[in-house]
Design a protein around this motif. Structure first.
Motif: not given
Length: 330
Positions: A32-33, A36, A139, A142, A151, A153-154, A215, A218-219
């Motif tokens: 997840n980290t 980006v 926010k 995320s 997530t 996003y990922y 992203i 958001s994160r």
């Protein structure tokens, strides 16, 4: 494949040192980290494919995050802010592509200049102040998960990477990027529009950096005047760690995505190993230097091998066989 094995080995080593690391939440946190970094690295991969580079990706990410964040803070609709951010990224990519592909400026120097301009514009736009008080829903999104602890996003980044990999490896136009990086003049001779391909590569890089910036906003939930600083180094390291050659024509976006997970996990893994995360940048630099040196040695060995093969091909068949036999004995 080697980057995947390296990632698995890295996780196992950390797990042996600190068994508490090997649970789904910690492993998922590493992925997840990296979302980006993954998008920035995949974008960077396109410029490396064509034998160029883009060191403005971090500044691109930062200025898009700044503009999108300020628009959302001031009440703009989320779709409008996202569209503006993507258009900014595409414009930056187009400017880079114009300078490198059409004006034939050295990509490192040109994109470094663009990076400086973007950093200056960020300070002018914000007066050095943080962009805060973003909408809570933006926010909180995320943290929404899609598969297990991964997530949305990922998961979306993984799907996008796979789609890009299919397009760049299974379609004729997609393979143009590797062809141009392998031999731009030769590609031009067989009908591939090398200049256009280079411009498109930079536009794709710019757009993906912009999406990464959105992203990121958001994160993190806020944007500072130096947001995105250093992301270009991690993106380059992720790409070369994933098997993409710095001289162009070799690699895949899957490797870049895996490399991004490795680079994004370093600071997280250091904590589980009992070290300070302050070593993150130093380790990133060491990894980048080692990989670049290894890549250079491999390229040199390949050049020497091809040179010997050409020499043997110019002599008589008997001499060629004798030369090859003698080399085998050595």
């Amino acid at each position: 494949m080697s980057s995947v094995l390296f990632l698995i080995a890295l996780f196992l080593v950390v797990g042996l040192i600190n068994p508490s690391f090997l649970n789904s939440s910690n492993v998922s946190a590493c992925f997840n980290t990296s979302v980006v970094y993954t998008l920035v690295a995949v974008g960077m991969a396109f410029t490396l494919f064509i034998g160029e580079i883009d060191v403005s990706v971090g500044a691109n990410l930062g200025i898009v995050a700044t503009v999108v964040g300020s628009m959302l803070r001031d009440g703009a609709p989320v779709p409008t802010a996202i569209l503006v951010g993507i258009l900014i990224g595409a414009a930056i990519g187009l400017i880079n592509g114009w300078g490198v592909a059409i004006m034939h400026a050295p990509s490192l120097i040109y994109t470094l200049g663009v990076c400086g301009i973007l950093r200056g514009l960020m300070y002018l736009y914000t007066n050095g102040a943080w962009v805060e008080n973003l909408p809570k829903d933006f926010k909180d999104f995320s943290a929404v998960t899609a598969v297990g602890d991964l997530t949305v996003y990922y998961c979306a980044a993984v799907v996008l990477t796979i789609v890009i990999w299919i397009l760049t490896t299974k379609t004729r136009h997609g393979r143009y990027f590797i062809a141009v990086g392998d031999n731009a003049n030769g590609a031009q001779l067989v009908g591939i529009p090398a200049t256009r391909v280079k411009v498109i590569a930079y536009v794709i890089c710019g757009v993906l950096s912009a999406v990464a910036g959105i992203i990121f906003t958001s994160r993190i939930g806020f944007v500072t005047a130096d947001s995105g600083d250093g992301y270009e180094m991690k993106a380059i390291a992720a790409c070369v760690l994933g098997g993409i050659s710095l001289v162009g024509g070799v690699g895949s976006v899957i490797g870049a995505a895996v490399g991004a997970v490795i680079m994004a996990s370093i600071s997280y893994l250091l904590v589980f190993m009992g070290f300070s995360s302050n070593y993150d940048n130093a380790i990133t630099g060491i990894i980048l230097i080692v990989i670049v040196v290894v890549d250079a040695l491999i390229q040199h060995r390949s050049v020497v091998k091809n040179y010997h093969a050409r020499l043997l091909a110019r002599v008589s068949p008997d001499q060629a066989v004798a030369g090859a036999t003698e080399k085998g004995v050595e």
